[in-house]
Design an enzyme around this catalytic site. Structure first.
Site, PDB file in Angstrom:
ATOM      1  N   HIS A 121       0.601  -1.219   0.118  1.00 32.27           N
ATOM      2  CA  HIS A 121       0.034   0.109  -0.213  1.00 32.27           C
ATOM      3  C   HIS A 121       0.851   1.382   0.245  1.00 32.27           C
ATOM      4  O   HIS A 121       1.610   0.944   0.363  1.00 32.27           O
ATOM      5  CB  HIS A 121      -1.543   0.087   1.364  1.00 32.27           C
ATOM      6  CG  HIS A 121      -2.056   0.989   0.899  1.00 32.27           C
ATOM      7  ND1 HIS A 121      -2.040   2.187   1.328  1.00 32.27           N
ATOM      8  CD2 HIS A 121      -2.984   0.801   1.153  1.00 32.27           C
ATOM      9  CE1 HIS A 121      -3.109   2.819   1.343  1.00 32.27           C
ATOM     10  NE2 HIS A 121      -3.914   2.198   0.897  1.00 32.27           N
ATOM     11  N   GLU A 164       0.761   3.881   1.576  1.00 24.58           N
ATOM     12  CA  GLU A 164       0.953   4.698   2.771  1.00 24.58           C
ATOM     13  C   GLU A 164       2.082   3.943   3.236  1.00 24.58           C
ATOM     14  O   GLU A 164       3.209   4.412   4.487  1.00 24.58           O
ATOM     15  CB  GLU A 164      -0.333   4.935   3.446  1.00 24.58           C
ATOM     16  CG  GLU A 164      -0.149   5.865   4.920  1.00 24.58           C
ATOM     17  CD  GLU A 164      -0.858   5.778   5.634  1.00 24.58           C
ATOM     18  OE1 GLU A 164      -0.355   5.718   7.098  1.00 24.58           O
ATOM     19  OE2 GLU A 164      -2.260   5.197   5.388  1.00 24.58           O
ATOM     20  N   CYS A 217      -6.848   7.289  11.523  1.00 29.34           N
ATOM     21  CA  CYS A 217      -7.047   8.582  11.567  1.00 29.34           C
ATOM     22  C   CYS A 217      -9.029   9.042  12.080  1.00 29.34           C
ATOM     23  O   CYS A 217      -9.785   7.910  12.523  1.00 29.34           O
ATOM     24  CB  CYS A 217      -6.786   9.331  10.204  1.00 29.34           C
ATOM     25  SG  CYS A 217      -8.112   8.420   9.241  1.00 29.34           S
ATOM     26  N   ASN A 274      -9.282   1.843   3.262  1.00 33.54           N
ATOM     27  CA  ASN A 274     -10.136   2.214   3.753  1.00 33.54           C
ATOM     28  C   ASN A 274     -11.923   2.058   4.160  1.00 33.54           C
ATOM     29  O   ASN A 274     -12.673   1.348   4.536  1.00 33.54           O
ATOM     30  CB  ASN A 274     -10.318   3.418   4.699  1.00 33.54           C
ATOM     31  CG  ASN A 274     -10.997   4.292   3.349  1.00 33.54           C
ATOM     32  OD1 ASN A 274     -12.393   5.359   3.824  1.00 33.54           O
ATOM     33  ND2 ASN A 274      -9.703   5.492   2.435  1.00 33.54           N
TER      34      ASN A 274
END
Length: 316
Positions: free
Chosen positions: A129, A131, A200, A230
């Site tokens: 991913h 991130e 988050c 997400n």
């Protein structure tokens, strides 16, 4: 012909988060300031509709810096990039704007601080991913070890079990992450964690809304892209919270109508990079077939806003 009744439970919060909003704004403001084309390294956010819209306005999406001409601005995606990327852009004297979500940047700063204190990092995240690649790329090779599951915790090989810290990808499932954190703390009692959860606020809020909505719904649709972490987590959370049929759809055209035959209630939410226009598109598709009543399932209110970088707030 009379349409069958359908109650749609609409999750709130849903859709765009402050980090996604900011990233899209950065590309649009860069196009206004410097004109087209503006280059973007990797999809700015994981949503085809958003990317296609920005492409029509003059954004060019590339995977690596060497695909960008030196005389045009380049923007780094909301997911964050390894430290080597801005360093290389600076070496080439390119104009660049970093659209990394401030909450991801917070994780980068945490990782760097732990490294300075001599701690080896363990990252809870998904391999490959963007991130995860960006966060692991903040530190030298071997300084960040990736675990994806509780089983990975049992086999991860560390330098010193008493000199460890952990961070997490911001878009994970709260419940899955809690299990992995518990396993880490059991195996490495002295491991240092973040002061505040890395996942988050927007990921947390969207998952909580789904948990409230899922038990009431015969089926649930998550509007989002298949490469959106997400969004995929929202599907999993919905299934786990008691919804027998939870599915990811990019657009109304992806709805599997046969699988939804006979439903009386439907939950709808959207991942953090899915625009509200696509949610309305899905609801309208149901209005064509059903007598729809929409009920809001609101579990939190969001008023977070992130400033765009200063370079875009000053005239060219």
């Amino acid at each position: 012909m009379t349409k069958p009744p359908l109650t749609i439970y609409l999750a709130a919060p849903r859709g765009f988060c402050a980090g996604v909003d900011r990233a899209i704004k950065i590309v649009e403001m860069a196009l206004q300031k410097w004109g087209a084309p503006v280059y973007v390294r990797h999809e700015i956010v994981h949503n085809k509709f958003v990317v296609d819209d920005l492409r029509e306005k003059g954004a060019v999406f590339v995977e690596e810096l060497d695909e960008c001409p030196l005389d045009r601005p380049v923007i780094f995606s909301a997911h964050g990039v390894p430290k080597s990327v801005p360093a290389e852009a600076a070496r080439r004297e390119m104009v660049y704007v970093d659209a990394t979500c401030p909450l991801v940047s917070k994780v980068h700063i945490e990782a760097a601080r732990h490294h300075e204190n001599g701690l080896q990092m363990i990252m809870i995240g998904h391999e490959g991913h963007p991130e995860t690649i960006g966060t692991m790329g903040q530190l030298p090779e071997g300084e960040v070890l990736l675990v994806e599951t509780v089983d990975d915790v049992a086999t991860v090989e560390v330098r010193d079990p008493d000199q460890l810290a952990f961070v997490t990808q911001t878009t994970l499932s709260l419940d899955d992450t809690a299990d992995i954190v518990a396993a880490l703390k059991e195996r490495f009692p002295n491991i240092v964690g973040p002061h505040k959860e890395d996942i988050c606020y927007a990921t947390t809020n969207r998952q909580e809304a789904v948990k409230a909505m899922a038990p009431k719904a015969d089926a649930m649709l998550v509007v989002g892209a298949p490469n959106s972490s997400n969004s995929k987590r929202l599907v999993e959370v919905g299934a786990r919270a008691g919804c027998d049929y939870a599915q990811l759809v990019q657009r109304a055209t992806d709805i599997d109508w046969r699988a939804l035959e006979g439903i009386a209630t439907l939950g709808i939410t959207a991942g953090a990079s899915a625009p509200e226009i696509l949610v309305h598109e899905v609801i309208d598709a149901f209005r064509d077939r059903y007598d729809v009543t929409v009920e809001l399932v609101e579990t939190a209110k969001e008023n977070v806003e992130f400033k765009v970088p200063r370079v875009l707030r000053v005239p060219a």
